[in-house]
Enzyme design. Structure first.
Site, PDB file in Angstrom:
ATOM      1  N   SER A 127      -3.958  -5.332  -2.408  1.00 55.28           N
ATOM      2  CA  SER A 127      -2.541  -5.110  -2.152  1.00 55.28           C
ATOM      3  C   SER A 127      -2.074  -6.050  -1.055  1.00 55.28           C
ATOM      4  CB  SER A 127      -2.311  -3.656  -1.706  1.00 55.28           C
ATOM      5  OG  SER A 127      -1.001  -3.476  -1.207  1.00 55.28           O
ATOM      6  N   TYR A 140      -4.402   4.161   2.957  1.00 59.07           N
ATOM      7  CA  TYR A 140      -4.388   3.266   1.796  1.00 59.07           C
ATOM      8  C   TYR A 140      -4.751   1.842   2.215  1.00 59.07           C
ATOM      9  CZ  TYR A 140      -2.519   0.555  -2.127  1.00 59.07           C
ATOM     10  OH  TYR A 140      -2.363  -0.323  -3.172  1.00 59.07           O
TER      11      TYR A 140
END
Length: 249
Positions: A127, A140
């Protein structure tokens, strides 16, 4: 005809990546927790297999059924948005089980056959939060940062056996079902003390200046799999590319 195995293909990036490779005459092994025959176009080059990346038994059964694999794309993941202090450790462990240990388990399952053939490609999807810190996403981000370091190390380790290892770093996509498998509500992770801080952040999420399309990620995976230059990072989407360039500078 080469074979690619993609995890997390029921929606989003994984689904679009599977479509992308099918349209280019690859044999695709599309995996998901709950197989859905209608999720992808019908093709003689497609197999849909059940897979839970947090289960060694599920991984072993899938690998046995899949046969030889030329390229592995570790795309399956879950997200969590909220204040870190309000996020239960049990949920943080769940995020790491999928996003970090699930990726590692899939690599361990497929590296032996690639090593024996002295060929293969592994693409780990992380990401753009690994490129710049994002508030309300500490757990995350940590799970994805771990894979960034893991992938860099693995690229050196497996290069000795002519196995290429790459990173694809998608930007922000409002259409992605980021926390669908999280089993926790965002509102439960925003204590009253954080409400004023969180409000403008969620407003920015709703109206991002730049976004990533699912096709951006599929194209980045395609580029990563075919790259032989030694490049490790493949940002996907205009926002991720901008962050990557700023990060490098």
């Amino acid at each position: 005809m080469q074979t690619i195995l993609i995890t997390g293909t029921s929606s989003g990036y994984g689904l679009e990546t599977a479509r992308h490779f099918l349209s280019r005459d690859w044999r695709v092994i599309a995996t998901m927790r709950r197989p859905d025959a209608d999720a992808l176009p019908r093709s003689p080059n497609l197999r849909i297999l059940p897979l839970d990346v947090t289960s060694q038994e599920s991984i072993a059964a899938m690998v046995a059924a899949a046969g030889p694999i030329d390229a592995l794309v570790n795309n399956a993941g879950i997200g969590v948005v909220g204040a870190f202090e309000a996020t239960p450790l049990s949920h943080i462990r769940k995020v790491f089980d999928t996003n970090t240990f699930g990726v590692m388990a899939m690599c361990q399952a497929l590296i032996p056959q690639m090593r024996e053939r002295r060929s293969g490609v592994i693409v780990n999807v992380t990401s753009s939060v690994t490129l710049t810190a994002m508030p309300l996403a500490a757990a995350y981000t940590a799970s994805k940062q771990a894979i960034e370091g893991f992938t860099g190390s693995l690229a050196h380790e497996l290069g000795h056996f002519d196995i290429r290892v790459k990173l694809v770093e998608p930007g922000y996509a409002p259409t992605t079902r980021f926390a669908e498998n999280a089993d926790v509500r965002v509102e439960d992770l925003i204590p009253l003390a954080y409400a004023g801080f969180a409000a403008p952040i969620f407003e920015a999420f709703a109206r991002p200046a730049l976004t990533t399309k699912e096709t951006d990620v599929a194209e980045a995976v395609w580029a990563a799999i075919h790259d032989t230059s030694g490049q490790l990072h493949f940002p996907a989407g205009a926002d991720a590319v901008a962050l990557y360039e700023a990060h490098r500078g």
